[in-house]
Motif scaffolding. Sequence first.
Motif, short mmCIF file in Angstrom:
data_model
loop_
_atom_site.label_atom_id
_atom_site.label_comp_id
_atom_site.label_asym_id
_atom_site.label_seq_id
_atom_site.Cartn_x
_atom_site.Cartn_y
_atom_site.Cartn_z
N TYR A 76 3.41 1.69 3.31
CA TYR A 76 4.33 2.82 3.45
C TYR A 76 3.52 4.10 3.34
N ASP A 77 3.63 4.95 4.35
CA ASP A 77 3.04 6.29 4.27
C ASP A 77 4.06 7.26 4.85
N SER A 94 2.46 6.50 11.18
CA SER A 94 3.29 5.49 11.84
C SER A 94 2.64 4.10 11.75
N GLY A 95 3.47 3.07 11.88
CA GLY A 95 2.97 1.70 11.89
C GLY A 95 2.00 1.46 13.03
N PHE A 142 0.86 -1.19 0.00
CA PHE A 142 0.00 0.00 0.00
C PHE A 142 0.89 1.23 0.00
N LEU A 143 0.76 2.06 -0.99
CA LEU A 143 1.43 3.36 -0.94
C LEU A 143 0.40 4.35 -0.43
N ILE A 155 -0.69 -7.21 8.52
CA ILE A 155 -0.23 -5.90 8.01
C ILE A 155 1.09 -5.49 8.68
N VAL A 156 2.03 -5.04 7.88
CA VAL A 156 3.32 -4.59 8.40
C VAL A 156 3.63 -3.24 7.75
N SER A 157 4.18 -2.32 8.55
CA SER A 157 4.52 -1.00 7.97
C SER A 157 6.02 -0.91 7.72
N PHE A 158 6.37 -0.14 6.71
CA PHE A 158 7.77 0.05 6.34
C PHE A 158 8.10 1.54 6.33
#
Length: 463
Positions: free
Chosen positions: A368-369, A373-374, A334-335, A396-399
């Motif tokens: 990624y945003d 924050s994650g 996801f961008l 779901i994992v954030s980068f």
Amino acid sequence: MKITKICCIGAGYVGGPTMAVIAQKCPHIQVTVVDLNEERIAAWNDENVENIPIYEPGLDKIVAEARGRNLFFSTNVDQAIDEAQIIFISVNTPTKTYGKGKGMAADLKYIELCARQIARVSKSDKIVVEKSTLPVRTAEAIKSILDNTGNGVQFQILSNPEFLAEGTAVTDLLNPDRILIGGDSSEEGQKAIQALVDVYSNWVAKDKILTTNVWSSELSKLTANAFLAQRISSINAMSELCEKTGADVNEVAKAIGMDSRIGSKFLKSSVGFGGSCFQKDILNLVYIAKSYGLNEVADYWEQVIIMNDYQKRRFSNTIVKTLYNTVADKKIAFLGWAFKKDTNDTRESAAIYVADDLINEQANIAVYDPKVSGKKVLADLDYLETRSSEKNKKGIVSFEDPYLACKDAHAIAVLTEWDEFKGYDWKRIYESMQKPAFIFDGRNILNRSEMESIGFIYQGIGS
Ligand code: UDX
Ligand code: ADP
């Protein structure tokens, strides 16, 4: 009346930026923003202005200029109320999650608490300004509480809705299309209106300051948001028809937008509108219409929400269908997670609902945003209560690096229109992905032919 002290209850997305601009433009007025949330106030007072709790382009500079001079952030609500001549109420009015009107009506408990607190503390006459978006005739309830529980002092209630949009809050506040002030027709009411007009006149031209009765002002805010959201749902409805017929919704929007009667703004087809206002305000409008027995009026506006929910679901369905009817164990990047660019606000963001759908299909989402924050991403999903927090953490994992988020992904979904996405090294991203590599551009910000020439299978909205 010469205004020298203003207080604002609620240091959120509306109260914070609005008061910062008033303080900057009116150095002779002391502006105190109060909130019950200690963490939030501490962040507003953070020595490093980059850490203020709300990201808005240009806001940090304004806060840096005015803070400590005539702009103050505090948790001492009573003292600020006591000292102020004008009190803005800028607290949240979420959709009710319980009881009568659940899921539709605005929850006014925070407003009522403010009114009671103002009544209890005030020892001198006050002008109380509704800044939060409220159901029409809320001023009546506030007035009743103030007059019946107060210490015999006089209260004037004004409605002064805020029209700023997030991401452009500072420019909207500095150069508003209009300032709307609704007040009572009595002599005292007119004096109160004039006091607030004088505050805004420090930087807003007189012909842009509109004064009305209280009910018109309250209802104008709901109407403005309903009309704006309706335009988006209208173009989104056309987007599906465009996909079926070979028309391109961007071309259609441009063609109709050049009609000066229609105008070009708010015609950008997307994965669906988000934000704290549109859905909440329309549901509220629907509830009000129903409560007067105006069922056709209610149904008409409700369709704007139905269309928007459909557009979000349609987007996730398209992803699943295109990826050969299964996304199980596939990585989907996801961008963007914010509800629009240039903000860290995620309330009602389409990304939340699309992610929820795809996790139901057992996809692995990588987010990624640039500003979210994650922790916030997870909290947004947990809030839906679709599944346990543990399961969300697996889904779901954030980068912090967009290239890592996209690496090995089967597909990329663009959920927010951040400008930086356009400047990425898309060839490098393509090479790091599973093949065939898909892009679902929920904001129509990337160039189809450029993406296709790299090798991507590109799917925009409405073309
Ligand atoms: C809105 C109103 O614009 C503002 O006047 C009011 O005070 C609060 O509600 P906001 O929610 O901050 O402001 O943002 P806005 O720019 O209106 O965008 C709302 C949503 O609609 C976003 O998700 C945005 O991406 C989406 N949108 C907007 C579209 O999908 N297409 C468009 O053409 C415009
Ligand atoms: P908005 O987008 O309308 O500004 P936010 O949720 O960002 O909404 O901000 C509203 C703020 O109002 C929150 O920080 C909340 O803590 C604060 N608030 C709510 N009720 C009160 C109250 N009675 N006194 C002080 N602050 C309050």
